[in-house]
Design a protein around this motif. Structure first.
Motif: not given
Length: 348
Positions: A183, A187, A190, A257
């Motif tokens: 990650l 990420r 995304e 995240s």
């Protein structure tokens, strides 16, 4: 002159998910290009590599595919990785001619399996190196930041790249405790793509998401108002549409995240021996990698971990510099670079 020629044939390679950097001993970093290749599916011909291929992302006809040979720091397409390395090595060779390199030190994630490690070594040897050594990225970053890794004190490093985030506590030339997350910067891209699609029914590509992240992405609230206009495809009508996004929306998109990153850093510190934890409080945490440039990320980590956090100088090149310093001063860093597996050798 002969000694200089030999010396310059030692290289350090940061084989990253997003970007690859090559450090030539005695010359410094000479290659810094995206880890991307464009291939003609009909003929199998490699059309472009690096910067030229990156320009094609999301803009190619059906018979041309733009691929990333590495995913989450691991080689997913061996042949294409080798072709990419050959291209880079040829680019830095005399008058565009490729030549063999005596020794190569390659930065790689700390959690590679033996098979994945061997794949990295084979790719570099196949591209033109005689000996290949894999160096864990946190160690390479610490060397590149000129931290005292050989001393009995804690050196805390968080390296946020494109595909992986490496969190490690280093002491006495080795990693005491660490965690490798799949990650990182990709990420976050995304997350932004998903947020824009779900909240505004607008389809955008990875380049636009990355541009948003760099321009108005923040880890903490900021006093000034940031906003940016983006263009994409309206998912309801299928037609082009423009939209203005604010920094609060981008921050909401990447918040989950970032929380995982912070929680993982906390876990690493919690599993560190008490004496070294005391050193971390005194020495702080050193942040590097492209992801470290996200606005306010250092302050977020400082706030959550209660430890000073510092972004090192030129964080994007820390791993490449570390690999380069390791190959230039090989005798000094031999115990750090020399993994339990013997280096892969070939004869030429």
């Amino acid at each position: 002159m002969k000694f200089l020629d030999y010396f310059s044939k030692n290289i350090g390679v940061d084989l990253g998910t997003a970007n690859s950097l090559v450090y030539v001993a005695g010359r410094g970093i000479v290659i810094r290009e995206p880890s991307v290749a464009a291939v003609n599916n009909k003929t199998g011909q490699v059309l472009a590599i690096g910067d030229e291929a990156k320009k094609m992302v999301g803009r190619t006809p059906a018979h041309i595919t733009v691929i990333r040979p590495l995913i989450n720091g691991v080689i997913s397409d061996f042949e294409m990785t080798q072709e990419m390395l050959k291209y880079f090595f040829k680019k830095i060779g005399a008058e565009g001619r490729a030549f063999h390199y005596h020794r190569a030190v390659i930065g790689a994630p700390s959690n590679l399996t033996e098979v994945e490690r061997k794949s990295v070594e084979d790719a570099v040897i196949g591209a033109g190196a005689t000996k290949a050594y894999v160096l864990e990225e946190p160690l390479a970053a610490a060397i590149g930041a000129r931290l005292p890794i050989s001393e009995p004190t804690a050196n805390a490093v968080i390296d946020i790249g494109g595909g992986t985030t490496e969190i490690a506590i280093i002491s006495m030339g080795g990693i005491v405790t660490s965690k490798s997350l799949k990650l990182a910067g990709d990420r976050l891209n995304e997350d932004i793509i998903r947020f824009v699609r779900e909240e505004f029914k607008l389809a955008i590509g990875e380049p636009t998401a990355e541009e948003l992240k760099i321009a108005i992405g923040t880890a903490l609230p900021v006093p000034e108002k940031l906003e940016m206009a983006i263009r994409g495809r309206d998912m309801a009508t299928g037609l082009p549409k423009e939209l203005v996004l604010k920094e609060t929306q981008v921050r909401a998109a990447i918040a989950r995240s970032l929380k995982i990153m912070v929680d993982s850093a906390r876990e690493v510190i919690e599993s560190t021996p008490p004496e070294l934890v005391g050193d971390i409080l005194k020495n702080g945490i050193h942040l590097c990698g492209g992801g470290s440039l996200l606005k306010g990320l250092d302050k977020l980590l400082e706030k959550e971990l209660l430890v000073p956090v510092e972004i090192i100088d030129d964080p994007l090149t820390a791993v490449a510099r570390g690999c380069g310093m390791a190959v230039e001063q090989f005798d000094k860093y031999y115990s750090v670079v020399n993994n339990p597996l013997r280096p892969r050798d070939i004869k030429i």
